[in-house]
Design an enzyme around this catalytic site. Structure first.
Site, short mmCIF file in Angstrom:
data_model
loop_
_atom_site.label_atom_id
_atom_site.label_comp_id
_atom_site.label_asym_id
_atom_site.label_seq_id
_atom_site.Cartn_x
_atom_site.Cartn_y
_atom_site.Cartn_z
N ASN A 1 0.83 -1.22 0.01
CA ASN A 1 0.04 -0.07 -0.18
C ASN A 1 0.82 1.25 0.05
OD1 ASN A 1 -1.71 2.05 0.37
ND2 ASN A 1 -2.40 1.51 2.58
N TRP A 2 1.09 1.86 -0.97
CA TRP A 2 2.01 2.82 -1.31
C TRP A 2 1.46 4.43 -0.70
CZ3 TRP A 2 4.05 3.16 -6.96
CH2 TRP A 2 4.60 1.58 -7.27
N LYS A 3 0.29 4.12 -0.29
CA LYS A 3 -0.45 5.43 0.29
C LYS A 3 -0.39 6.57 -0.61
CE LYS A 3 0.09 3.49 4.78
NZ LYS A 3 -0.19 3.34 6.22
N HIS B 1 -9.45 1.23 4.87
CA HIS B 1 -8.29 1.31 5.62
C HIS B 1 -8.51 2.34 6.57
CE1 HIS B 1 -4.18 2.61 6.48
NE2 HIS B 1 -3.90 1.27 6.19
N GLU C 1 -6.81 4.51 7.91
CA GLU C 1 -6.56 6.03 7.62
C GLU C 1 -7.80 6.64 7.14
OE1 GLU C 1 -2.96 5.64 5.53
OE2 GLU C 1 -2.01 5.05 7.43
N GLU D 1 -5.45 -4.99 10.71
CA GLU D 1 -4.19 -3.82 10.93
C GLU D 1 -4.54 -2.95 12.11
OE1 GLU D 1 -2.30 -2.58 6.96
OE2 GLU D 1 -4.05 -1.58 7.19
N GLY E 1 2.51 2.30 10.82
CA GLY E 1 3.61 3.30 10.46
C GLY E 1 4.27 3.72 11.96
N SER F 1 3.29 -1.98 10.39
CA SER F 1 4.67 -2.00 10.65
C SER F 1 5.42 -3.56 10.24
CB SER F 1 5.21 -1.55 12.18
OG SER F 1 4.69 -0.26 12.27
N GLY G 1 4.85 1.46 4.64
CA GLY G 1 6.42 1.88 4.65
C GLY G 1 7.28 1.00 3.77
#
Ligand code: PGA
Length: 249
Positions: A10-12, A98, A100, A168, A174, A212, A234
């Protein structure tokens, strides 16, 4: 029993076109070199980069996914992208719910379920994310929270082929903190048991862990029972790190 692990990046909101070309081409080379692959790799770039990623991975084993889609099929939704558009651009997967987006965009589980349903109708596999906050874990309520999220976020259209669940824990995303092996094992087993009530062939639904995941902890996490893959943020931005995570399968 699921033999093939799913490794999702997931590159965000990261990477420009030039970084995308370097990262994706690097991964194509690395994946081609891994013998006896026991994984399927999916890259989820920002929407505008999907066609470029799709072009680079076209003749490789790597697949492409979106990071989000709108819950409606089409219409007056300025700035949004539909599941059908993702499919049309070369995606096979889409991440929905997600944390976020649940937090920053106030996305509720009912909307997540609608998004997953629209994704299914467009022929995409929906990666439905769930996860508890740190305070919910500290007070021992993590299972209740996840049970409600699963109940409300999985649409009736879901089956073992068109749906993946990603667990998650929000506090692990992160932050460099990961859940302990025992906590991951217990939660994944709990999710598997909860899925029995929601889906017919629930044993064949892939359940990913995210939060992470790094090359250093990937092997251990990927070998925990009921962990059928990982959702990586990440560490999916560097070809070497993400390739190493895949090699840990
Ligand atoms: P992280 O992100 O690997 O950077 O913790 C995971 C995710 O948000 O999917």
């Amino acid at each position: 029993m699921i033999d093939t692990k799913l490794i999702v990046g997931n590159w965000k909101m990261n990477n420009l076109l030039k970084d995308t070309i370097v990262l994706t081409s690097g991964l194509v080379e690395m994946v081609a070199d891994i013998k006896g692959k026991q994984f399927k790799m999916v890259l989820c770039p920002p929407a505008v980069l999907i066609p470029e990623v799709h072009k680079i991975v076209e003749n490789s084993d790597i697949l492409v996914g979106g990071q989000n889609c709108h819950q409606e099929k089409s219409g007056a939704h300025t700035g949004s992208i539909s599941a059908e558009m993702l499919k049309d651009a070369g995606c096979d997967y889409v991440i929905v719910g997600h944390s976020e987006r649940r937090e920053n965009d106030r996305e509720i589980s009912e909307t997540v379920a609608q998004k997953a349903k629209t994704a299914h109708e467009a022929g995409l596999v929906a990666i439905i994310c769930v996860g508890e906050q740190e305070r919910e874990r500290n007070s021992g309520h993590q299972n209740d929270v996840i049970a409600v999220q699963l109940d409300e976020s999985i649409p009736k259209t879901a089956n073992e082929k068109n749906t993946v669940i990603a667990y998650e824990p929000v506090w692990a995303i992160g932050t460099g903190k990961t859940a302990s092996d025992d906590d991951i094992k217990d939660m994944h087993q709990f999710i598997r048991e909860t899925l029995v009530e929601k889906m017919k062939n629930s044993n064949d639904v892939s359940i990913l862990y995210g939060g992470s995941v790094k090359p250093m902890n990937a092997e251990e996490i990927l070998h925990i029972p009921n962990v059928d893959g990982v959702l990586v943020g990440g560490a999916s931005l560097k070809a070497k790190d993400f390739g190493d995570i895949a090699s840990a399968c």
